[in-house]
Design a protein around this motif. Structure first.
Motif, PDB file in Angstrom:
ATOM      1  N   ALA A  19       0.847  -1.202   0.000  1.00 60.38           N
ATOM      2  CA  ALA A  19       0.000   0.000   0.000  1.00 60.38           C
ATOM      3  C   ALA A  19       0.882   1.252   0.000  1.00 60.38           C
ATOM      4  O   ALA A  19       0.641   2.208  -0.751  1.00 60.38           O
ATOM      5  CB  ALA A  19      -0.926  -0.006   1.214  1.00 60.38           C
ATOM      6  N   LEU A  20       1.916   1.237   0.833  1.00 58.01           N
ATOM      7  CA  LEU A  20       2.865   2.351   0.828  1.00 58.01           C
ATOM      8  C   LEU A  20       3.604   2.427  -0.507  1.00 58.01           C
ATOM      9  O   LEU A  20       3.922   3.511  -0.998  1.00 58.01           O
ATOM     10  CB  LEU A  20       3.870   2.182   1.967  1.00 58.01           C
ATOM     11  CG  LEU A  20       3.316   2.357   3.386  1.00 58.01           C
ATOM     12  CD1 LEU A  20       4.370   1.964   4.418  1.00 58.01           C
ATOM     13  CD2 LEU A  20       2.860   3.787   3.609  1.00 58.01           C
ATOM     14  N   GLY A  21       3.874   1.236  -1.096  1.00 51.36           N
ATOM     15  CA  GLY A  21       4.532   1.206  -2.400  1.00 51.36           C
ATOM     16  C   GLY A  21       3.691   1.850  -3.488  1.00 51.36           C
ATOM     17  O   GLY A  21       4.218   2.552  -4.362  1.00 51.36           O
ATOM     18  N   PHE A  22       2.383   1.603  -3.431  1.00 50.12           N
ATOM     19  CA  PHE A  22       1.505   2.254  -4.402  1.00 50.12           C
ATOM     20  C   PHE A  22       1.520   3.766  -4.217  1.00 50.12           C
ATOM     21  O   PHE A  22       1.555   4.528  -5.193  1.00 50.12           O
ATOM     22  CB  PHE A  22       0.077   1.722  -4.278  1.00 50.12           C
ATOM     23  CG  PHE A  22      -0.173   0.500  -5.092  1.00 50.12           C
ATOM     24  CD1 PHE A  22      -0.003   0.511  -6.470  1.00 50.12           C
ATOM     25  CD2 PHE A  22      -0.570  -0.681  -4.500  1.00 50.12           C
ATOM     26  CE1 PHE A  22      -0.222  -0.619  -7.229  1.00 50.12           C
ATOM     27  CE2 PHE A  22      -0.792  -1.827  -5.245  1.00 50.12           C
ATOM     28  CZ  PHE A  22      -0.616  -1.794  -6.616  1.00 50.12           C
ATOM     29  N   LEU A  23       1.486   4.196  -2.965  1.00 49.89           N
ATOM     30  CA  LEU A  23       1.520   5.639  -2.702  1.00 49.89           C
ATOM     31  C   LEU A  23       2.805   6.246  -3.236  1.00 49.89           C
ATOM     32  O   LEU A  23       2.791   7.302  -3.880  1.00 49.89           O
ATOM     33  CB  LEU A  23       1.400   5.886  -1.195  1.00 49.89           C
ATOM     34  CG  LEU A  23       1.497   7.361  -0.751  1.00 49.89           C
ATOM     35  CD1 LEU A  23       0.428   8.212  -1.432  1.00 49.89           C
ATOM     36  CD2 LEU A  23       1.388   7.458   0.769  1.00 49.89           C
ATOM     37  N   ARG A  24       3.931   5.570  -3.002  1.00 48.80           N
ATOM     38  CA  ARG A  24       5.210   6.093  -3.495  1.00 48.80           C
ATOM     39  C   ARG A  24       5.226   6.154  -5.011  1.00 48.80           C
ATOM     40  O   ARG A  24       5.710   7.116  -5.608  1.00 48.80           O
ATOM     41  CB  ARG A  24       6.364   5.248  -2.963  1.00 48.80           C
ATOM     42  CG  ARG A  24       6.646   4.040  -3.851  1.00 48.80           C
ATOM     43  CD  ARG A  24       8.020   3.485  -3.714  1.00 48.80           C
ATOM     44  NE  ARG A  24       8.261   2.597  -4.817  1.00 48.80           N
ATOM     45  CZ  ARG A  24       8.755   1.381  -4.682  1.00 48.80           C
ATOM     46  NH1 ARG A  24       9.024   0.886  -3.499  1.00 48.80           N
ATOM     47  NH2 ARG A  24       8.979   0.646  -5.746  1.00 48.80           N
ATOM     48  N   ASP A  25       4.661   5.121  -5.680  1.00 51.75           N
ATOM     49  CA  ASP A  25       4.674   5.113  -7.141  1.00 51.75           C
ATOM     50  C   ASP A  25       3.725   6.144  -7.719  1.00 51.75           C
ATOM     51  O   ASP A  25       4.010   6.736  -8.774  1.00 51.75           O
ATOM     52  CB  ASP A  25       4.320   3.715  -7.659  1.00 51.75           C
ATOM     53  CG  ASP A  25       5.467   2.736  -7.488  1.00 51.75           C
ATOM     54  OD1 ASP A  25       6.628   3.174  -7.585  1.00 51.75           O
ATOM     55  OD2 ASP A  25       5.217   1.550  -7.252  1.00 51.75           O
ATOM     56  N   VAL A  26       2.593   6.364  -7.054  1.00 48.91           N
ATOM     57  CA  VAL A  26       1.677   7.425  -7.494  1.00 48.91           C
ATOM     58  C   VAL A  26       2.391   8.773  -7.440  1.00 48.91           C
ATOM     59  O   VAL A  26       2.329   9.570  -8.386  1.00 48.91           O
ATOM     60  CB  VAL A  26       0.414   7.439  -6.603  1.00 48.91           C
ATOM     61  CG1 VAL A  26      -0.386   8.722  -6.825  1.00 48.91           C
ATOM     62  CG2 VAL A  26      -0.463   6.232  -6.912  1.00 48.91           C
ATOM     63  N   ASN A 168       9.739   1.954   1.191  1.00 50.40           N
ATOM     64  CA  ASN A 168       8.644   2.771   0.676  1.00 50.40           C
ATOM     65  C   ASN A 168       8.505   4.081   1.436  1.00 50.40           C
ATOM     66  O   ASN A 168       8.212   5.131   0.843  1.00 50.40           O
ATOM     67  CB  ASN A 168       7.341   1.969   0.733  1.00 50.40           C
ATOM     68  CG  ASN A 168       7.350   0.802  -0.236  1.00 50.40           C
ATOM     69  OD1 ASN A 168       7.863   0.914  -1.346  1.00 50.40           O
ATOM     70  ND2 ASN A 168       6.820  -0.340   0.183  1.00 50.40           N
ATOM     71  N   ILE A 169       8.716   4.050   2.747  1.00 52.70           N
ATOM     72  CA  ILE A 169       8.637   5.286   3.527  1.00 52.70           C
ATOM     73  C   ILE A 169       9.707   6.273   3.074  1.00 52.70           C
ATOM     74  O   ILE A 169       9.435   7.471   2.890  1.00 52.70           O
ATOM     75  CB  ILE A 169       8.788   4.971   5.033  1.00 52.70           C
ATOM     76  CG1 ILE A 169       7.547   4.216   5.532  1.00 52.70           C
ATOM     77  CG2 ILE A 169       8.997   6.246   5.841  1.00 52.70           C
ATOM     78  CD1 ILE A 169       7.699   3.645   6.932  1.00 52.70           C
ATOM     79  N   ALA A 173       9.099   9.994   1.088  1.00 51.23           N
ATOM     80  CA  ALA A 173       9.699  11.252   1.525  1.00 51.23           C
ATOM     81  C   ALA A 173      10.452  11.919   0.377  1.00 51.23           C
ATOM     82  O   ALA A 173      10.379  13.149   0.185  1.00 51.23           O
ATOM     83  CB  ALA A 173      10.629  11.002   2.707  1.00 51.23           C
ATOM     84  N   SER A 174      11.147  11.112  -0.437  1.00 51.49           N
ATOM     85  CA  SER A 174      11.931  11.687  -1.545  1.00 51.49           C
ATOM     86  C   SER A 174      11.044  12.317  -2.611  1.00 51.49           C
ATOM     87  O   SER A 174      11.472  13.234  -3.323  1.00 51.49           O
ATOM     88  CB  SER A 174      12.814  10.610  -2.172  1.00 51.49           C
ATOM     89  OG  SER A 174      12.045   9.696  -2.952  1.00 51.49           O
ATOM     90  N   ALA A 175       9.803  11.837  -2.743  1.00 54.23           N
ATOM     91  CA  ALA A 175       8.905  12.373  -3.773  1.00 54.23           C
ATOM     92  C   ALA A 175       8.552  13.836  -3.533  1.00 54.23           C
ATOM     93  O   ALA A 175       8.133  14.547  -4.458  1.00 54.23           O
ATOM     94  CB  ALA A 175       7.628  11.533  -3.841  1.00 54.23           C
ATOM     95  N   PHE A 176       8.725  14.289  -2.300  1.00 54.62           N
ATOM     96  CA  PHE A 176       8.408  15.683  -1.988  1.00 54.62           C
ATOM     97  C   PHE A 176       9.567  16.623  -2.321  1.00 54.62           C
ATOM     98  O   PHE A 176       9.439  17.837  -2.184  1.00 54.62           O
ATOM     99  CB  PHE A 176       8.002  15.818  -0.516  1.00 54.62           C
ATOM    100  CG  PHE A 176       6.683  15.161  -0.215  1.00 54.62           C
ATOM    101  CD1 PHE A 176       5.492  15.814  -0.498  1.00 54.62           C
ATOM    102  CD2 PHE A 176       6.634  13.879   0.291  1.00 54.62           C
ATOM    103  CE1 PHE A 176       4.276  15.202  -0.254  1.00 54.62           C
ATOM    104  CE2 PHE A 176       5.425  13.255   0.545  1.00 54.62           C
ATOM    105  CZ  PHE A 176       4.237  13.930   0.265  1.00 54.62           C
ATOM    106  N   VAL A 177      10.700  16.046  -2.768  1.00 56.32           N
ATOM    107  CA  VAL A 177      11.789  16.863  -3.307  1.00 56.32           C
ATOM    108  C   VAL A 177      11.478  17.066  -4.789  1.00 56.32           C
ATOM    109  O   VAL A 177      11.959  16.332  -5.655  1.00 56.32           O
ATOM    110  CB  VAL A 177      13.156  16.174  -3.108  1.00 56.32           C
ATOM    111  CG1 VAL A 177      14.280  17.069  -3.619  1.00 56.32           C
ATOM    112  CG2 VAL A 177      13.380  15.818  -1.648  1.00 56.32           C
TER     113      VAL A 177
END
Length: 522
Positions: A19-26, A168-169, A173-177
């Motif tokens: 579920a966290l993986g899906f969020l990261r990929d989205v 995934n966590i 976090a990196s996606a917000f960079v």
């Protein structure tokens, strides 16, 4: 702990991770997209994903556990800890050496797996940089795998199942960079390396809590115990990694079509969900039981364990495969089509997902069948089968890819077709090998259960097709959000399958009640 409970622990935490993986990929799909930068990121993530699936998801541990468990039973905790420490030092030395060599040879290494885009120097150099950053994940995952094997041998599955959530966590976090797609990709690569270190430290803490004293301090030595571990672990890891090697081959060919790596990656994210939730979980859960039955020469218990594992795995896999076949475009659009990942990207990715979908039962069966060989300390036979599937995937994938391209059609769906064909060949060979060796014969109850699962999955697929015809109505009476409607339809499909499975007997209420009673007692 029962097979069902061990599987539940593994699957529940894997579900959280996915579920966290899906969020990261989205988030990362919206930031990076599916162009050449997305392909560079997919290349950099390809190696960590390979190592995670080979090591963290049980392949290395499956080969290590029987040897460690045998030493533990025969010679005691101190001898088993000594073997594990010696194996860990050798494993660290080998993987650290490979990482250093890969860093030096990265430009040439990427010509093999990303060579189709070598003429785009800027983005090819980006792929080299990103992969150099993520490459040390290999060493982290190899040590984490050995630590997971120690924990699993003690019947502790919680931490080994929870560790992947850290990756995934960190990536979320990196996606917000989000300064630019390139900067986001660089941040995600750094986050991958940090996650590997955290996973390794978490599992080391878990082993320490079990009062098992392992140490990396000391020169690596090839002792008889280490030789025994690696004699099983090397072919066993290759055997359990056939599907992942096939994905690498497909990604290498896909580099000749800009965007194809990204399309395959996001399709891979969806079809790998049942593999991680079900196949890996059941495979990890049944290995200790199969190992005990093999040592006791208890054929009846071994067959009963396999029947239960296969029945449980396919009862949960058939509906997943049916859903992916019935609604590939709907699912890809719902999860990933936003920001830099456009609707046309979703349609292309769905082409690959459809052809991966009919291979899903085979991907899961490989994970369930292989432990039967590992339990008998036979890792060379499944390795030979895995390499056969790799050869089939390479030849068929290359042939379909270039043939489809030559007639003016996208070539990458041919890679998904080849991956699924190769998986079915591998699963059939594994099953046939068990029959020839006399390790397993499916019981009549299992065959009946599989038929009931297929009927329930067909009913669910029909219901999903009906719901897809009324998506606009569902959106109008609920929330006008693509991802919300996607999740709602998935939940409705799951509810429909649950009812159909109970009515047909594919899933037995007695199993669920028994599980609840055991949890209440404990």
């Amino acid at each position: 702990m029962s097979l069902i409970r061990n599987t539940l622990v593994q699957s529940s935490l894997t579900l959280v991770s996915r579920a966290l993986g899906f969020l990261r990929d989205v988030l990362l799909a919206a930031r990076i997209g599916a162009g050449p930068i997305g392909d560079a990121w997919a290349t950099a993530l390809m190696f960590p994903n390979l190592f995670r699936r080979i090591f963290a998801e049980g392949a290395f541990a499956s080969a290590f556990v029987p040897t460690y468990a045998r030493t533990l039973e025969a010679e005691g905790e101190e001898a088993a800890a000594k073997v594990a420490s010696e194996a860990m030092r050798v494993l660290f030395a080998i993987t650290a050496g490979l990482t250093i060599l890969a860093q030096l040879a990265m430009p040439w290494l990427l010509l093999l797996v990303h060579g189709g885009q070598a003429d785009d120097r800027e983005n090819f150099e980006l792929a080299i940089l990103l992969t150099r950053i993520t490459m040390p994940y290999l060493t982290c995952m190899s040590i984490a795998a050995l630590l997971s094997g120690v924990l699993n041998s003690a019947g502790r599955f919680l931490l080994s199942a929870a560790a992947p959530t850290l990756l995934n966590i960190c990536l979320i976090a990196s996606a917000f960079v989000s300064v630019s797609p390139v900067v986001t990709a660089q941040a995600a690569s750094v986050a991958t390396l940090i996650a590997g270190l955290l996973q390794m430290l978490l599992l080391a803490w878990g082993v320490r809590r079990q009062k098992v004293n392992l140490s990396l301090i000391g020169w690596p030595r090839i002792t008889p115990g280490v030789r025994r571990v690696f004699a099983l672990a090397i072919p066993g890891t290759i055997a359990a990694s056939g599907t992942q090697i096939n994905i690498i081959v497909s990604q290498s060919l896909a580099s000749f079509e800009v965007g194809a790596k990204s399309w395959l990656y996001y399709a891979d994210r969806l079809y790998q969900l049942p593999l991680g939730l079900v196949g890996v979980a059941v495979g990890v859960a049944i290995l200790p039981a199969l190992s005990r039955a093999a040592r006791a020469a208890d054929i009846d218990r071994s067959r009963a364990t396999m029947d239960e594992g296969i029945g449980l795995a396919l009862a949960l896999t058939f509906p997943a495969a049916a859903a992916l076949l019935a609604a590939p475009v709907f699912l890809i659009e719902g999860f990933f089509a936003r920001g830099a990942f456009e609707l046309i990207d979703a349609e292309y990715s769905a082409l690959a997902l459809f052809h991966y979908a009919w291979g899903v039962p085979a991907f899961v069966l490989i994970k369930v069948f292989a432990p039967a060989y590992f339990a008998h300390e036979d890792t060379k036979t499944p390795m030979a089968y895995a390499l056969t599937s790799v050869a089939i995937n390479t030849v068929l994938g290359a042939g379909l890819f270039f043939w489809l391209s030559s007639v003016g059609r996208p070539g990458f769906p041919g890679l998904a077709i080849a991956t699924s064909v190769a998986a079915w060949v591998n699963a059939i060979l594994l099953f046939g090998g068990m029959l020839r060796k006399g390790w397993y014969r499916p019981g009549a109850k299992l065959l009946s259960r599989l038929l009931r699962s297929l009927i329930a999955s067909g009913l669910m697929a029909g219901a999903l097709l009906f719901l897809l015809q009324h998506v606009d109505t569902i959106r109008a009476i609920t929330i006008d959000s693509r991802i919300f409607v996607t999740m709602l339809v998935i939940l409705l499909g799951m509810a429909i399958y649950a009812v159909a499975a109970i009515l047909t007997g594919a899933i037995r209420l007695g199993e669920i009640k028994g599980l609840v009673r055991r949890r209440a007692v404990e």
